[in-house]
Design an enzyme around this catalytic site. Structure first.
Site, PDB file in Angstrom:
ATOM      1  N   GLY A 146      -0.076 -68.319  14.092  1.00 31.01           N
ATOM      2  CA  GLY A 146      -0.235 -69.351  15.108  1.00 31.01           C
ATOM      3  C   GLY A 146       1.126 -69.918  15.492  1.00 31.01           C
ATOM      4  N   CYS A 147       1.168 -70.580  16.645  1.00 27.37           N
ATOM      5  CA  CYS A 147       2.472 -71.055  17.120  1.00 27.37           C
ATOM      6  C   CYS A 147       2.965 -72.236  16.280  1.00 27.37           C
ATOM      7  CB  CYS A 147       2.405 -71.403  18.602  1.00 27.37           C
ATOM      8  SG  CYS A 147       1.005 -72.407  19.086  1.00 27.37           S
ATOM      9  N   TYR A 148       2.087 -73.170  15.949  1.00 25.41           N
ATOM     10  CA  TYR A 148       2.514 -74.269  15.075  1.00 25.41           C
ATOM     11  C   TYR A 148       2.923 -73.761  13.691  1.00 25.41           C
ATOM     12  CZ  TYR A 148       0.712 -77.921  18.278  1.00 25.41           C
ATOM     13  OH  TYR A 148       0.478 -78.758  19.336  1.00 25.41           O
ATOM     14  N   THR A 173       4.181 -70.875  12.953  1.00 27.47           N
ATOM     15  CA  THR A 173       5.486 -70.211  13.069  1.00 27.47           C
ATOM     16  C   THR A 173       6.615 -71.224  12.953  1.00 27.47           C
ATOM     17  OG1 THR A 173       4.629 -68.392  14.407  1.00 27.47           O
ATOM     18  CG2 THR A 173       6.980 -68.896  14.634  1.00 27.47           C
ATOM     19  N   SER A 174       6.543 -72.292  13.748  1.00 28.51           N
ATOM     20  CA  SER A 174       7.655 -73.250  13.709  1.00 28.51           C
ATOM     21  C   SER A 174       7.664 -74.039  12.413  1.00 28.51           C
ATOM     22  CB  SER A 174       7.595 -74.185  14.912  1.00 28.51           C
ATOM     23  OG  SER A 174       6.427 -74.959  14.895  1.00 28.51           O
TER      24      SER A 174
END
Lengths: 343, 343, 343, 343
Positions: B145-147, B149-150
């Site tokens: 997921g994008c969250y 990943t960061s």
């Protein structure tokens, strides 16, 4: 009852917002409008949204020009207001939108601002326990910073009720760019800020940190320490504050909710939203409202509070006018709007 | 070497970004482009920025249309990919941009998604310890997921090096609206999102919470629990993650900095910025880069890490292409840009 | 004097703006608040910026619920208001924010709207020659469209004074997204509109074309034809209209300036800015003001007029309240703000 | 074939975009990167999105530093490039992104720029009739302005085909703020530009007016005069140009469409969209594409053309690289992307 009001720093964002609110205040008569490098200019060229005042000419920010009014708003760079205030009559209500008189601890002031402490004035956040009383009849008022306003409104009820641990507070806030002022700096250009977000002042160095800790510690009755990270958001106005703290053992969701709802039950400008509705900064643009919501996360043992304000209104000029109203015995909401301008 | 690639979900933002990257990939040949309700349409009407592919016609998302390619990207609603993947050849590289195969713990999946667990696949975040090796030769890849990943890029070095307390992690992230997808919902209208910020999924319920904890716990070798609050920012692309954790006793700023710099010293797409420079999401728009900075706040006893990615690139499609390149033995950066599009 | 007012279409942007203004109107008492599919909901969930009205419950948009008020605002899809208005008492002031009763020419209506003409009502743009008088005591008022409001304010002085050629008018306008309403459509998603601009309805087909031509022709005393191109801008509120026309032989810059300044010399809500200052939409956000500037381009033989309004305020709800005030003999500016909310 | 390229003005937006494109150019090797007041700085601190070049140090913009490269890009304030170019070898390809060498008419230059004319160079808009040929082997190239690029692409086909009246052209264009450069000016602050639109340079005085007229007149074979109004839009990148002209008697919609489609049938970077699809600036962000659409409005007797470009790419740096490729006999599209970065 007509109150004569002078406004300094009128070419900046804080001064402009004070003027916008005073233009709609039933009891205020706007006297001197002052600036530094823009003295001599038409207000309409500098604050073109203030149509009713467009033809007013700015005069120099001097004691002579500011004197003789019932109220003087100071929206000046920090360090400049103490000297001017000292020369204004003790009967004049002086309201300082700058930082000079917010901190009670001289050591904290000197550490974060690097200059001698000018003393502290009654703090213009009437929703904090006991503060409204101190503002009644006051002749000197320090307007809180915008981040402290939202952070203190977010967390004070929990600390005042003894529900939160004092040493594990994290606050991350996103502010609109007007909070950084009107001085032209490259990183504040539209090309730079539109479409992106960035943090700044990370790691404890932001000057609002001691101000937030001062308020929370007073509410808690013990030293509260925080981690505070401000970020810059691609919007002109508004602050969204996400504030979290560990809850004390045995505290449950109902106790948390009751503390916040009780604290603000009678407040005209602070609202805990109905359960399930989360605040958004657009709810409060141009308004003096602060909207809050909270959730208990049992997994992390934390309460998370979201608070939104308009940094220029409740966060600066609105809070200033509200405090003026209280100090002078006017209707607390005079000149202030409840409704935000949305969408 | 030419790789034939099929892309499903091509009318959405994730699918569009996969196509954008593949259109510039030296080894990829774009085969079937599939959609559900938009099958039969010109791609140019749905993704008008993909000029080189404008006249391609979308076909139905069926196993028949997806089969026969070397690589199949699935950008589908969660729950849909497991069934399709099961019918594709074991020799086909299937890359799932959805959530179905990210979590290893069936109980966590069922709690947060409310459906039976479809099993887990190699996790496409090659920068995590040991992950690049698992991706080499893999035939099934779950795109993070994008969250996550960061968040994982932000905090993993500290946990992997044993420098952080596991039970006091707070993550607040601001995402652009493309992370919420292309389905027309009133709260995602431009009128609603421009000029404002709001939180959502507050209090532990966001589905990315278990995914972040899974990755951090693996790095730490013990259970890590987090408080995670996502917020919606007025920008189309980008995530700014502010992640904080308490540091273990005796850990100092130098040890923290060394841990992060060492972890990413050889990474082509993750960068710890020089001291004093903080990341901004506009640094990475359209790029596969993640930029980080960290600060130690001795007052709060915390490290604060800021991380930025483009949620659609490194956070979804870029991470997917990077993982594809690793799995197939191609140049890891093929088709990926280092430079962001700014201002 | 207290006026009871009902507001229909209260979940949309026009209805919300009417309520925002009425909440600050000294003489208005807000009665029924009605909606269609949202009947039964709290207003606070739909218009969360209307704090003072948050606990009001929406009722169905029926004649029964709307009847019995002094004033009824209709903010309904076109085609819906004629039927309701016919059933309301002739003594009730009915103000239609929709298009149904704007056009006087049945043929023009039928060509652009494709339905039978419902007749025309007094047109709520009091700044047009002779219009304020027609609004005094009126019981039915058609609120102008937002593009016509800005276009007519921009060009009417020149046509009324006989200075402009009637067959060479070009208008290009940029509108904020709230003008497109609150219905969730993919092209209005924040991800789509932020950071970009696009035209729509190009080539004469926009329904505001006949409305603009109607007003300009009336002022000119001859048929005026226009080329009108609307564009969608990445902002929630505001219209910037660029309107140009060829000037008649012998007309010079001074004559042009005098015509505009004379036309608006006594208007409370329209302002020709001082020479050299150009309007910006942010001057008027949330305000009922229209700000104009003009330039004569001798090279092209044209006058170029820039006009800005807030499409929801002066362009819709503000113009409606201003017209209500005139019709009822109240202070024309009651409930309306002169100041914009900026920055 | 490796081309060594020097880039001046590297701390600005135009210079940054040239570097971004060159970093992805298969044949270019980036040599000296120069600046004025920022000489000595890391590029990463000034253009933080150019990750691959972050550690490069800027050197002074001097002839010594620029000499010895195959290609020199000048992205300097107007007036500065002629002197430098005169000292560079006649064998060096000098590409001037500034205005100095765009106008062929010394009188027009002197009228609009107020300084002596430096002479004209081959004009880097290869899509204009006959221009590509003039660029082949050229050693000096003037990069068109961003507004002229979009305006000329929008209207040239109609004038070249003799379909349009020469004296009734109106162009209204909306530009992103990066077109105004990186110098910090108050009206370009994010707080000022976000959420609003404004015109500037109204009434014929904009310096791009003679440049547009020069190109249209050359295509028409007679003097074309225009009315040009630029506006500032709340977006970082992109230009939307709305261009209208009266069509000659007897010209119909089919003839118009055929002229435009024929003109661009073989162009790699200009596209007339399928009928019914209108351009949006987000189609072309970061891309070298120009997308157009046209409509014939028989009511007004006008053709309306909408054109979008990225002002920094096709409007400046992309057009420059495309021209460089042509001049050097490289693949015309080398280093340029067809795909925009959207949403």
């Amino acid at each position: 009852m007509t109150i004569s009001v002078a406004v300094s720093g009128a070419s900046g964002y804080a001064g402009g917002e004070v003027l916008r609110l005073l233009a709609g205040h039933p009891d205020a008569e706007i006297g001197a409008i002052t600036a530094h490098s823009n003295a001599g200019s038409r207000l309409g060229g500098l604050q073109p949204h203030l149509h009713a005042l467009a033809d007013r000419i700015l005069v120099d920010t001097t004691v002579e020009n500011l004197a003789g009014h019932d109220v003087v708003f100071l929206a000046l760079p920090h360090g400049a207001s103490a000297e001017i205030a000292a020369q204004l009559s003790a009967d004049t209500l002086v309201i300082d939108a700058g930082a000079d008189h917010r901190l009670t601890d001289p050591a904290a002031w000197e550490k974060f601002y690097g200059s001698p402490h000018a003393g502290s004035w009654p703090y213009g956040l009437p929703e904090l326990p006991g503060h409204r009383e101190k503002l009644r009849g006051a002749k000197r008022i320090a307007v809180p910073g915008c981040y402290p306003t939202s952070s203190l409104l977010a967390l004070t009820p929990g600390f005042a009720a003894g529900l939160l641990e004092p040493d594990d507070v994290v606050i991350v806030a996103a502010s609109g760019t007007s909070g950084a002022g009107k001085a032209a700096k490259p990183h504040l250009l539209g090309s730079e800020v539109m479409g992106g977000m960035s943090p700044y002042g990370v790691g404890g160095g932001h000057r609002h940190t001691p101000e937030i800790e001062q308020g929370l510690s007073a509410a808690a009755g013990e030293q509260v320490s925080i981690s505070f990270t401000p970020t810059l958001a691609p919007m002109a106005r508004g602050i969204l504050t996400t504030a979290t703290a560990k809850v004390r053992p045995g505290v449950d969701a109902a106790a948390l909710r009751a503390a916040w709802e009780t604290a603000y039950a009678d407040e005209p400008f602070v609202r805990v939203l109905p359960e399930g509705q989360w605040p958004a900064t657009k709810m409060v643009v141009g308004s003096n409202y602060a909207a809050l919501q909270l959730a208990y996360d049992p997994h992390a043992g934390r309460v998370i509070v979201s608070a939104v304000i308009d940094n220029l209104t409740k966060g600066t000029a609105g809070g200033a006018v509200q405090s003026m109203n209280i100090a002078l015995g006017l209707d607390e909401g005079a000149g202030l709007t409840l409704q935000g301008v949305a969408p």
